[in-house]
Every structure is written in C-alpha cells, then in structure tokens.
Design a protein around this motif. Structure first.
Motif, PDB file in Angstrom:
ATOM      1  N   ALA A 120       5.929   8.403   3.443  1.00  0.00           N
ATOM      2  CA  ALA A 120       6.381   7.015   3.266  1.00  0.00           C
ATOM      3  C   ALA A 120       7.810   6.829   3.778  1.00  0.00           C
ATOM      4  O   ALA A 120       8.104   5.870   4.499  1.00  0.00           O
ATOM      5  CB  ALA A 120       6.295   6.616   1.796  1.00  0.00           C
ATOM      6  N   GLY A 145       7.991   7.456   7.553  1.00  0.00           N
ATOM      7  CA  GLY A 145       7.284   6.347   8.212  1.00  0.00           C
ATOM      8  C   GLY A 145       8.126   5.083   8.206  1.00  0.00           C
ATOM      9  O   GLY A 145       8.280   4.418   9.231  1.00  0.00           O
ATOM     10  N   THR A 205       3.898   1.751   3.317  1.00  0.00           N
ATOM     11  CA  THR A 205       4.982   2.718   3.084  1.00  0.00           C
ATOM     12  C   THR A 205       5.926   2.181   2.003  1.00  0.00           C
ATOM     13  O   THR A 205       6.455   2.935   1.192  1.00  0.00           O
ATOM     14  CB  THR A 205       5.772   2.993   4.381  1.00  0.00           C
ATOM     15  OG1 THR A 205       6.078   1.750   5.031  1.00  0.00           O
ATOM     16  CG2 THR A 205       4.976   3.849   5.335  1.00  0.00           C
ATOM     17  N   ILE A 248       0.995   3.723   5.566  1.00  0.00           N
ATOM     18  CA  ILE A 248       0.835   5.187   5.534  1.00  0.00           C
ATOM     19  C   ILE A 248      -0.048   5.641   6.710  1.00  0.00           C
ATOM     20  O   ILE A 248       0.312   6.592   7.409  1.00  0.00           O
ATOM     21  CB  ILE A 248       0.259   5.640   4.171  1.00  0.00           C
ATOM     22  CG1 ILE A 248       1.231   5.287   3.035  1.00  0.00           C
ATOM     23  CG2 ILE A 248      -0.099   7.122   4.170  1.00  0.00           C
ATOM     24  CD1 ILE A 248       2.526   6.072   2.994  1.00  0.00           C
ATOM     25  N   ALA A 260       1.997   5.680   9.698  1.00  0.00           N
ATOM     26  CA  ALA A 260       3.012   6.738   9.651  1.00  0.00           C
ATOM     27  C   ALA A 260       2.394   8.099   9.982  1.00  0.00           C
ATOM     28  O   ALA A 260       2.909   8.845  10.819  1.00  0.00           O
ATOM     29  CB  ALA A 260       3.657   6.768   8.271  1.00  0.00           C
TER      30      ALA A 260
END
Ligand code: CS2
Length: 506
Positions: A308, A311, A372, A319, A322
C-alpha cells in the motif's frame, strides 16, 4: 445504470435465489459492535450459512459507532443488504439476512449498554479496527489518558469507547441477571481475544475503588474472550456494487458490500452461552489460534502495508495496480519470505506455497479495486501489530530487516512527507490518528534521522525497536532514497542490501 428508480431491496423483495437462508429470525443473540463492511461480508455471511444448516437464536443487532448512514439504510431495507463477491471472472450477489436491528452508538449510547446487558445476548462481537481498542501504541495497555476512556471511567454519561461500552454493559448484566456471555474480537490484533480481555480488565481495575470488584470476579467465571483469526479482503463500497445489485437483482441497495470470494475464519471454541454452527460455513475451530493469526497478520497484513505505501508513493490508487509493478511485487516477496516468514510457525494444515501463491492472486484481483488509501490508513495502530516482533527477531540475530525498515520509511513518507517532497494524492488521502503528531515531529526536527529517532523513541512501534539505532539509521536512509530517487530506487537498494547480508535466520 441509475438505481434510484428501482424498487428497494427489503424482506419482501429479496429474490429467493440470492437469500442465504430461509429462516425468520426472532431472537437477537449477537450484538455486534462495528457495523462496517468487514463484519457484513464476514461474520454475517458465516452466520447466514450456519443458520441455513441449523436454527438458533442468532439474529444480529449491528451497532455503528458514529455514522448513521448504514444503520438508516438497513432500517429502510428491513436490515437486508447484499454482498457482492467479486472474482476476476465475474461477480455473485448474496443477501445474508441475519440482522434484526441496527443502532448508532453515538446517538443511542444507553440503548447499546442495554443491548449488551440483555439476557438474550449470548455473544458480543467486535470489528472496531485496531484504533477502536483505545490502547496506547507505545505500551499496548489501555490508554488511561484518552479523553474518551477518562470520561467512560468517570461514568457520569453513557460510555463512548468500545471498551467502556463493553464494561458498562457487562456491569449492568452482572447486576440484573449474571448469565454467561462471549466477547468475540474479530479485529486484526495478535491475540485479539487476550488483548480484549486484558483491556477490559484494565478498565475494570481503573474504576473507582470497589466499583469493579464484583465485575472482576464475574469476568473470570462467566465471560469468555476467544482468540480469532479473520480474513477476507473487503474494500469500501462504490457505485459499482450498487450497479451490480441493480443488474443482478433488479433492486436498489444503498449499502451493498464488495468482497473477494476468499474467506477464512479460525476460532477458539470457547462460547459459554453457545454459538451459531459456523463450522458449516467453513470456520475452523482449534485450541490454538495464534499460529493462524500470526501467519495472517504478518504474511497478509504486514506485506499488504508495504504494498500500500510503496504503491501510493508510486501513484497507484489500488493494491492490484501496485502489485502489478514488478518492483513492488519483488519487495512484497522479499518482506514476506525473508523477514516475516522466519518469525512464525506455519500451522500444519496450511500448505505454505499454495497460501502464498493465493495471497498474490488475491492482491492482484483488479476487479475488486481495493485501494492503497484504505490499507494505508491507520498505520500508526496497524504497523505495531505487524512490524516490531519480526523486525526485532532479525535485529537480535544481527541482521537488518531492510524491507521492514522500508515499510516504516514508506509509511512515514506518506504520513509526514519531508519538506519539498510530494507523496501524492493516495498518500494524502490516508487517514491516521497520528498524522498530525508525525507532521509536527517532522517540522520540528532538523534532519530525517532525528525525525525517525523521535517517532521511534516516541513509541510509534512499541518501545523496543528504538533500542536499535541501526534500524533507525536504515529507515532514515530509505526515506532519503524514496524522496530523492523514487520508490523503485529505494526498493532496489533494500534488495541489494538484503542480498549482501547473511542468509535469513530460520
Ligand atoms: C488490510 C486488511 O487494511 C488493512 O490493513 O491489510 O484490512 C486486510 O484486507 C484484511 O485483514 C484481509 O483479511
């Protein structure tokens, strides 16, 4: 599709094909504190499946803490809502239909105490997030200086904190009809049952002299606090789920819940007043939940935090976006295998390779759109459950946990970006009770090294990591790399440094 012109989901309109059980619930045996999405996609679904197999007094009264949005919508929908299970290949909509009422604690705090004390209440369950337990991040003990805790201890007004509510509810119960009850924490805390029991006891011990004695004795006799491990990725609701319900059921649901298909629940079987037959829904009952909790808290939640923060700093909203960045996936693999895994014992019935492969698939579920910002929020209370033990283990073995240091560095960059550094919109949107304090510390301290030392000395990750200056140094260095050279460069440096160290301790 616009949903406002559609009929509203309610008891009459629920299509039988999406209803999880066909029972009429007349008794409310569970009072649940924390009417958020997680509870509605996890415990509620397990309870619905259990009721499909075996009848029981297991209606759930859901208690929201402050916002009336979910409770009001549920009331308007006969306490019905849908869970939209989102798999990469498509979605499935189910209606658990297990709630028999909804309250907002901030509006009706006295009614909450009554509900906790009601003879029909056999289980008091909680999903109030780490933040809701009002423990001090430094010591893990009940924060006696917390204004809410102080007010609840004085007791001139109905309680506002979760621990205060539980204690005042149990106090009323013991006076009126001291029947046994289970307090069931379903939050991501290591030893969540033990921690809840301890915080409740600390509150009771802090009551004015004599007031808590009767309660303290009864707690030992009649109240159980089983440990549990809960797992299901449940994002915040968006219009996409409202549209999915409109599309699948032809109904308007204002409060649907998105969830991944995966779900897991491991519990200790200590329920002195009974429980739903959750085993029919796949819940696993065991005498020792801790290995499952640590596995999940560290491999899933700990790695999740790193994904998180990296990212968000890399401009990724979700997520799955990311983890699609190869350098983020690489950092995730390294922190998981080299720094979290050596700190735990994998339960015998878990196939580790399959479990880890599944974690990466779950994180990559792009249809779910888990943000995130959501995972990165409340890091000051979450990271304490995830980072210190594994980090200390490595440090004591003479190794620097570079990827745990990177987790902390990326978190601090998101919360209190050094002057001149823009952490981006996803970091800016993360909420955290410590954000103000961290920003203030960053403003006051002349160097990044001093800033990191100040926050670690201040107990951000408990009180022991600060004893390892090498960890502080590494976090500060990585903040420098993240802010001056970017996320990918910091990840590369962490990997290089980790490779240069001895093989991970096993
Ligand atoms: C996440 C968890 O927000 C977070 O910190 O790691 O909410 C995670 O999605 C759940 O624990 C999955 O069970």
């Amino acid at each position: 599709m616009t949903t406002t012109c559609l009929p509203r989901l309610n008891a009459r309109a629920t299509p039988a094909s999406s209803l999880m059980h066909g029972r009429t619930l007349t008794e409310t045996g569970i009072v649940h504190l924390g009417l958020g999405n997680f509870h509605r996609a996890h415990q509620a679904v397990y309870t619905a499946t259990a009721l499909d197999h075996a009848d029981g007094p297991w209606g759930i009264l859901g208690v929201a803490s402050r916002s009336a949005a979910v409770a009001d919508a549920l009331r308007a929908q006969d306490f019905r809502y849908s869970v939209v299970e989102i798999a990469p290949g498509g979605a499935r909509v189910v209606v658990p239909a297990v709630h028999t009422g909804a309250l907002v604690a901030a509006h009706h705090p006295e009614a909450v105490v009554d509900a906790l004390a009601a003879p029909a209440t056999r289980i008091v369950s909680l999903t109030v997030t780490e933040h809701g337990y009002t423990f001090s991040p430094r010591t893990g003990h009940l924060e006696l200086d917390h204004p809410g805790v102080r007010a609840d201890l004085r007791g001139n007004a109905p309680p506002r904190t979760v621990i205060g509510q539980i204690v005042r509810g149990l106090q009323r119960r013991v006076r009126r009809h001291p029947t046994p009850v289970t307090v069931l924490s379903c939050d991501n805390l290591a030893g969540n049952g033990h921690q809840t029991a301890r915080l409740v006891r600390e509150f009771v011990a802090a009551l004015p002299s004599g007031e808590g004695d009767e309660l303290a004795a009864w707690l030992d006799e009649a109240v159980a606090f089983p440990n549990t491990m809960v797992d299901r990725i449940v994002p915040a609701t968006t219009d996409a789920e409202r549209a999915a319900v409109a599309d699948r059921l032809g109904l308007r649901d204002d409060v649907p819940v998105p969830a991944e298909p995966f779900t897991m629940w491991v519990l200790e079987d200590r329920f002195p007043a009974g429980r739903p037959a959750w085993e029919h829904a796949g819940a696993l009952f065991t005498g020792d939940v801790e290995p499952y909790e640590l596995l999940k808290l560290r491999l899933l939640n700990g790695t999740h935090s790193l994904i998180a923060y990296l990212g968000a700093l890399d401009g990724r909203a979700t997520i799955p976006d990311a983890i699609a960045r190869p350098f983020v996936a690489d950092a995730a693999r390294r922190v998981l295998h080299d720094e979290y895994l050596p700190s735990l014992t994998v339960p015998e019935d878990i196939d580790l390779d399959a479990y880890v492969a599944q974690l990466f698939e779950r994180w990559a579920n792009s249809a779910l759109g888990h943000r995130t910002q959501q995972v990165g929020s409340d890091g000051s209370v979450k990271l304490r459950q995830r980072v210190p033990e594994p980090a200390l283990r490595q440090l004591r073995a003479g190794r620097v946990p570079h990827h745990l240091a990177l987790t902390v560095a990326a978190y601090l960059c998101c919360m209190a970006p050094p002057s001149g550094f823009d952490a981006g919109p996803h970091a800016a949107a993360m909420s955290d009770p410590a954000r103000g304090e961290l920003r203030e510390a960053a403003r006051r301290t002349p160097s990044v090294r001093d800033f990191v030392a100040t926050v670690l000395d201040g107990g951000l990750l408990g009180d022991r990591l600060a004893e390892h200056p090498v960890f502080t140094d590494r976090v500060a260095e990585l903040i420098g790399l993240l802010t001056r050279h970017g996320t990918a460069a910091a990840v590369t440096d962490a990997a290089r440094a980790a490779d240069a160290e001895a093989p991970p301790a096993t």
